[in-house]
Structures are given as structure tokens and as C-alpha cells.
Design an enzyme around this catalytic site. Structure first.
Site, PDB file in Angstrom:
ATOM      1  N   GLU A 105       0.824  -1.201   0.000  1.00 50.14           N
ATOM      2  CA  GLU A 105       0.000   0.000   0.000  1.00 50.14           C
ATOM      3  C   GLU A 105       0.857   1.249   0.000  1.00 50.14           C
ATOM      4  O   GLU A 105       1.976   1.254   0.504  1.00 50.14           O
ATOM      5  CB  GLU A 105      -0.889   0.015   1.249  1.00 50.14           C
ATOM      6  N   CYS A 118       3.342   8.562   1.283  1.00 49.14           N
ATOM      7  CA  CYS A 118       3.873   7.600   2.242  1.00 49.14           C
ATOM      8  C   CYS A 118       3.955   6.266   1.506  1.00 49.14           C
ATOM      9  O   CYS A 118       2.934   5.761   1.026  1.00 49.14           O
ATOM     10  CB  CYS A 118       2.910   7.525   3.426  1.00 49.14           C
ATOM     11  N   CYS A 125       6.768  -6.789   7.053  1.00 51.50           N
ATOM     12  CA  CYS A 125       7.905  -6.242   7.792  1.00 51.50           C
ATOM     13  C   CYS A 125       8.372  -7.284   8.798  1.00 51.50           C
ATOM     14  O   CYS A 125       7.555  -8.008   9.365  1.00 51.50           O
ATOM     15  CB  CYS A 125       7.492  -4.968   8.533  1.00 51.50           C
ATOM     16  N   CYS A 129       7.247  -4.977  15.659  1.00 50.35           N
ATOM     17  CA  CYS A 129       6.801  -4.030  16.702  1.00 50.35           C
ATOM     18  C   CYS A 129       5.349  -4.354  17.049  1.00 50.35           C
ATOM     19  O   CYS A 129       4.498  -4.422  16.160  1.00 50.35           O
ATOM     20  CB  CYS A 129       6.938  -2.597  16.210  1.00 50.35           C
ATOM     21  N   CYS A 132       2.191  -2.243  15.749  1.00 49.92           N
ATOM     22  CA  CYS A 132       2.101  -1.910  14.319  1.00 49.92           C
ATOM     23  C   CYS A 132       1.444  -3.052  13.552  1.00 49.92           C
ATOM     24  O   CYS A 132       1.837  -4.209  13.694  1.00 49.92           O
ATOM     25  CB  CYS A 132       3.504  -1.656  13.770  1.00 49.92           C
ATOM     26  N   GLY A 180       7.048  -1.929   5.903  1.00 47.69           N
ATOM     27  CA  GLY A 180       8.433  -2.356   5.782  1.00 47.69           C
ATOM     28  C   GLY A 180       9.443  -1.508   6.518  1.00 47.69           C
ATOM     29  O   GLY A 180       9.166  -0.383   6.914  1.00 47.69           O
ATOM     30  N   GLU A 181      10.619  -2.093   6.701  1.00 47.94           N
ATOM     31  CA  GLU A 181      11.738  -1.406   7.330  1.00 47.94           C
ATOM     32  C   GLU A 181      12.725  -1.052   6.211  1.00 47.94           C
ATOM     33  O   GLU A 181      13.427  -1.937   5.696  1.00 47.94           O
ATOM     34  CB  GLU A 181      12.382  -2.313   8.394  1.00 47.94           C
ATOM     35  N   SER A 214      12.432   6.453   7.420  1.00 48.39           N
ATOM     36  CA  SER A 214      12.094   6.156   8.818  1.00 48.39           C
ATOM     37  C   SER A 214      12.565   4.755   9.174  1.00 48.39           C
ATOM     38  O   SER A 214      12.325   3.807   8.434  1.00 48.39           O
ATOM     39  CB  SER A 214      10.572   6.265   8.994  1.00 48.39           C
ATOM     40  N   LEU A 238      11.660   5.833  17.955  1.00 45.86           N
ATOM     41  CA  LEU A 238      12.209   5.564  19.292  1.00 45.86           C
ATOM     42  C   LEU A 238      11.139   4.958  20.210  1.00 45.86           C
ATOM     43  O   LEU A 238      11.303   3.887  20.745  1.00 45.86           O
ATOM     44  CB  LEU A 238      12.804   6.850  19.880  1.00 45.86           C
ATOM     45  N   ASN A 313      -2.382   4.834  16.767  1.00 43.51           N
ATOM     46  CA  ASN A 313      -3.542   4.339  16.018  1.00 43.51           C
ATOM     47  C   ASN A 313      -3.725   2.893  16.434  1.00 43.51           C
ATOM     48  O   ASN A 313      -2.941   2.044  16.014  1.00 43.51           O
ATOM     49  CB  ASN A 313      -3.259   4.372  14.512  1.00 43.51           C
ATOM     50  N   CYS A 356      -0.636   5.957  10.246  1.00 40.95           N
ATOM     51  CA  CYS A 356       0.625   5.335  10.678  1.00 40.95           C
ATOM     52  C   CYS A 356       0.397   3.981  11.314  1.00 40.95           C
ATOM     53  O   CYS A 356      -0.385   3.837  12.231  1.00 40.95           O
ATOM     54  CB  CYS A 356       1.337   6.192  11.707  1.00 40.95           C
TER      55      CYS A 356
HETATM   56  N1  SAH Z   1       9.820   0.509   9.715  1.00 40.00           N
HETATM   57  C1  SAH Z   1       9.945   1.936   9.731  1.00 40.00           C
HETATM   58  C2  SAH Z   1       8.920   2.667   8.877  1.00 40.00           C
HETATM   59  C3  SAH Z   1       7.470   2.245   8.933  1.00 40.00           C
HETATM   60  S1  SAH Z   1       6.380   2.829  10.166  1.00 40.00           S
HETATM   61  C4  SAH Z   1       9.889   2.453  11.151  1.00 40.00           C
HETATM   62  O1  SAH Z   1       9.498   1.713  12.036  1.00 40.00           O
HETATM   63  O2  SAH Z   1      10.288   3.589  11.384  1.00 40.00           O
HETATM   64  C5  SAH Z   1       6.363   4.555  10.257  1.00 40.00           C
HETATM   65  C6  SAH Z   1       6.115   5.059  11.654  1.00 40.00           C
HETATM   66  O3  SAH Z   1       4.791   4.721  12.156  1.00 40.00           O
HETATM   67  C7  SAH Z   1       7.089   4.482  12.664  1.00 40.00           C
HETATM   68  O4  SAH Z   1       7.542   5.497  13.536  1.00 40.00           O
HETATM   69  C8  SAH Z   1       6.223   3.496  13.415  1.00 40.00           C
HETATM   70  O5  SAH Z   1       6.741   3.172  14.685  1.00 40.00           O
HETATM   71  C9  SAH Z   1       4.915   4.239  13.473  1.00 40.00           C
HETATM   72  N2  SAH Z   1       3.778   3.385  13.844  1.00 40.00           N
HETATM   73  C10 SAH Z   1       3.642   2.067  13.598  1.00 40.00           C
HETATM   74  N3  SAH Z   1       2.475   1.629  14.084  1.00 40.00           N
HETATM   75  C11 SAH Z   1       1.859   2.679  14.648  1.00 40.00           C
HETATM   76  C12 SAH Z   1       0.616   2.841  15.298  1.00 40.00           C
HETATM   77  N4  SAH Z   1      -0.227   1.811  15.464  1.00 40.00           N
HETATM   78  N5  SAH Z   1       0.301   4.070  15.759  1.00 40.00           N
HETATM   79  C13 SAH Z   1       1.139   5.105  15.571  1.00 40.00           C
HETATM   80  N6  SAH Z   1       2.318   5.019  14.948  1.00 40.00           N
HETATM   81  C14 SAH Z   1       2.685   3.809  14.493  1.00 40.00           C
END
Ligand code: SAH
Length: 364
Positions: A105, A118, A125, A129, A132, A180-181, A214, A238, A313, A356
Site C-alpha cells: 500500500e 507515504c 515487515c 513491533c 504496528c 516495511g523497514e 524512517s 524511538l 492508532n 501510521c
Molecule cells: N519501519 C519503519 C517505517 C514504517 S512505520 C519504522 O518503524 O520507522 C512509520 C512510523 O509509524 C514508525 O515510527 C512506526 O513506529 C509508526 N507506527 C507504527 N504503528 C503505529 C501505530 N499503530 N500508531 C502510531 N504510529 C505507528
């Protein structure tokens, strides 16, 4: 602590090679290998990257037989499955199927002063986390450079065609914050960055400062990116200032600690002169305590840095929710008191699961 981190993407399902996977000299060589003059590569690059014209039938400066020959370098990589929009059409999420059935997406967001896309760098991924949606799905595979670039070209074509309310427009910003990362797919992402910033017709000629990569914090890769001479903005996810909590929220922390990822971030800022962005999703009663805001302020004060707070979110089935407005305001205040620049991210795309961390491509 045992965590499931996947760095190596499965090698299966590699997409077909596309002209946009290559830099200009390779494009010219690839076209010559097909028995055509090298300048055909530049003509095709101009059609794709300058005019966003992907219909070879409209390439009137190239003969029909040569267009036919070139088609082997121009496989269709993204098959559009559907688009959904919200915010009166100003936020558009696109779902694509790749040649092997993987789904990815992208999200286009139009604001009064800019248009941001975006995009995804992997199908799924491997960073796991827990808050996510994409992290829960696991890693399917790395995207190729051309698969990443095509997400942007599809957005550019929709904008040219006036399909996004507000009239024709240009993409000014790109954030690698989709699925993805990006730093776990380093070479393809670096190729895509080149396609974005290199001068036309080799690339789109965008400004590096409008592009954000990111990352969860792959420390050696942050240091490598710092030395590419490509001053894109670095965002570090972070989400916690202390190793104890970050080990859980961002499992890569079991490999590289908060202090190591921040040192790499400062190295990045020093090399590129770019302000680093610290991403921090505010999760109610998990990471939003005053003491954590103060600790974060201590770690960041005095550095070339900016904090982006993101109201969580909640993903389907999540036990976590966003912080209260009061906790959020106190968190902001504590950072400001420490002298750290901070903004709260808007939550565009929530209703369409395009915000996000919500990109999961579960539909098929
Ligand atoms: N893998 C990369 C980029 C993808 S996510 C990374 O982790 O940075 C982009 C951003 O959205 C990251 O900061 C991630 O931690 C954040 N994110 C992921 N899930 C989220 C959620 N449920 N609510 C808010 N931010 C979220």
C-alpha cells in the site's frame, strides 16, 4: 529475551528487472543489449520520469518496433487493486498486487502547502513491533527499486490527471513510513532515493530534504546512509527513552540500545547537517509518563533533533490505546521545558486504515 527479528527477506518471488531498477549507464547498456541505440534509454526515462507517461503507445518519438523490443525492460510491476479516500479526497490509499501476489500500500496526502506520499519498502515487515499492523503480518519480501519508484509514479500520474481534488499538483515530499523497514532493504531503497533525487531524466529531480527515511534503528545502516552524500531526513522510531520498555515496543532494541541508536542519529545529523526526527507514538499508560518525557528531553537536549509525537492508532485487537489529550499536552510541555522541538502528528487517513502503522494489506 527471545525476539523474532527477520533481517533477511526470502529470496523467492523476485520481481522482473525493470529499467527503473537501474542508474543511467546501466539503462543505456541494457537497451544496447537489446540491439537498440543507447539514447532510447534516455527517451524512455524522459517519458516515465519527466512526463509520467507510462503508455508506450504515446511515445511517438520511438518507433513501434523499438517500443515492442523495449517492453521486456518495462514489465508492469504494480497491479492496482483498489483506492480508498477520506478527508474529502485529500487522503488516498492505494492497494497494489505485485507479480507474485504480494500486496503493498501507499498513501497520498494533499495539504494546503505540500503533497506527501507515504510509501512501502517491503511487503510486510520483519521488525515485529507489537503496536504496528504491518509488524504483526511478518515479512513477505523486499520490494525492488522499481516497485518502490512505481508507487510514486502512480501518485504523480493521478495528480497530473486531476484525480486528486485540488487540481493537478506535484509530489513535494516522500516518507518511507508505509509497510516495511527501509534500512533492512538497503540497496533497493538507496536505488529508489537516487531515482527520486537525481536530475531528470535520470531521476525525478526532487529535493533530498523533502524525503524522509524512517527506521526502527538499524545502527550500521544509519551510519552507512549518513555517508551516501544523499542528505535525506532521517526519522528514528524511538517510542521509549529507556531500554527496558523499548526492548518490548521496538524489538530491534535488543540488538542496538537506545544509546547506540541515538549516537548513530547524532552521527547522521553531523554528516548531513539535517535535523533528525524522533518518532514517538504516545500509548496510554505505557510510554506517556512524565518521567519518560523528562528522560527523553535529557537524552535529546542540545542535539539537532525534532520530536514527532504520534497519537497511537490502535490496530485491530490491540490492547493499547492513544494517550489522553491531557497526558499528551503534559508530554509536549515536558519536552519543551527541556528545550526540545516537538510537534504532534496529525492522523490523516484513520478512517481508511491508512494512518501510521495501520497499513497491513489484509484485503485481497
Ligand atoms: N519501519 C519503519 C517505517 C514504517 S512505520 C519504522 O518503524 O520507522 C512509520 C512510523 O509509524 C514508525 O515510527 C512506526 O513506529 C509508526 N507506527 C507504527 N504503528 C503505529 C501505530 N499503530 N500508531 C502510531 N504510529 C505507528
Amino acid at each position: 529475551m527471545m525476539v523474532d527479528l527477520v533481517f533477511e527477506a526470502p529470496k523467492t518471488g523476485k520481481p522482473p528487472k525493470h529499467l527503473l531498477d537501474m542508474a543511467r549507464p546501466e539503462r543505456r547498456a541494457a537497451v544496447q543489449d537489446l540491439g537498440l541505440p543507447a539514447y532510447r534509454a534516455d527517451q524512455v526515462s524522459t517519458h516515465l520520469l519527466v512526463h509520467h507517461e507510462d503508455d508506450p503507445g504515446k511515445w511517438t518519438d520511438i518507433s513501434a518496433t523499438d517500443r515492442e523490443t523495449l517492453s521486456s525492460l518495462l514489465p508492469q510491476l504494480l497491479q492496482p487493486i483498489r483506492t480508498v479516500d477520506c478527508d474529502d479526497g485529500a487522503t488516498v490509499k492505494s492497494l497494489y498486487r505485485l507479480h507474485d501476489g504480494s500486496l503493498v500500500e501507499s498513501v497520498l496526502m494533499r495539504y494546503s502547502d505540500r503533497i506527501t506520499m507515504c510509501i512501502s519498502s517491503q511487503a510486510g515487515c520483519g521488525m515485529n513491533c507489537p503496536f504496528c499492523a504491518t509488524g504483526q503480518a511478518g515479512l513477505t519480501r523486499n520490494l525492488s527499486t522499481a516497485e518502490i519508484v512505481e508507487q510514486i509514479l502512480a501518485g504523480a500520474r493521478a495528480l497530473d490527471a486531476g484525480q486528486v481534488p485540488g487540481g493537478p499538483g506535484r509530489i513535494s515530499n516522500i516518507v518511507f513510513m508505509g509497510m516495511g523497514e527501509p534500512l533492512a532493504n538497503y540497496s533497493a531503497v538507496l536505488g529508489a532515493l537516487h531515482r527520486f533525487v537525481d536530475d531528470p531524466p535520470e531521476g525525478l529531480g526532487m529535493s533530498a530534504r523533502g524525503i524522509t527515511v524512517s527506521t526502527v534503528g538499524l545502527v550500521p545502516r544509519i551510519r552507512q546512509l549518513a555517508q551516501e552524500g544523499m542528505p535525506v531526513t532521517l526519522a528514528v522510531s524511538l517510542h521509549a527513552p529507556d531500554d527496558h520498555l523499548r526492548d518490548t515496543l521496538v524489538p530491534i532494541n535488543t540488538r542496538w540500545k537506545v544509546s547506540e541508536v541515538l549516537e548513530a542519529a547524532w552521527f547522521y545529523a553531523e554528516q548531513t547537517k539535517r535535523r533528525v526526527s524522533i518518532e514517538y507514538a504516545l500509548i496510554k499508560d505505557i510510554n506517556d509518563q512524565r518521567w519518560r518525557a523528562e528522560l527523553l528531553g535529557e537524552l535529546l537536549a542540545g542535539h539537532l533533533v525534532h520530536v514527532n509525537l504520534i497519537p497511537l492508532n490502535p490496530t485491530p485487537g490491540s490492547k493499547w490505546t492513544a494517550s489522553t489529550p491531557q497526558a499528551e499536552a503534559e508530554f509536549v510541555a515536558a519536552l519543551r521545558e527541556a528545550g526540545v522541538a516537538v510537534t504532534v502528528r496529525d492522523t490523516r487517513g484513520r478512517e481508511i486504515d491508512g494512518a501510521c502503522g495501520q497499513l497491513a494489506a489484509i484485503e485481497s
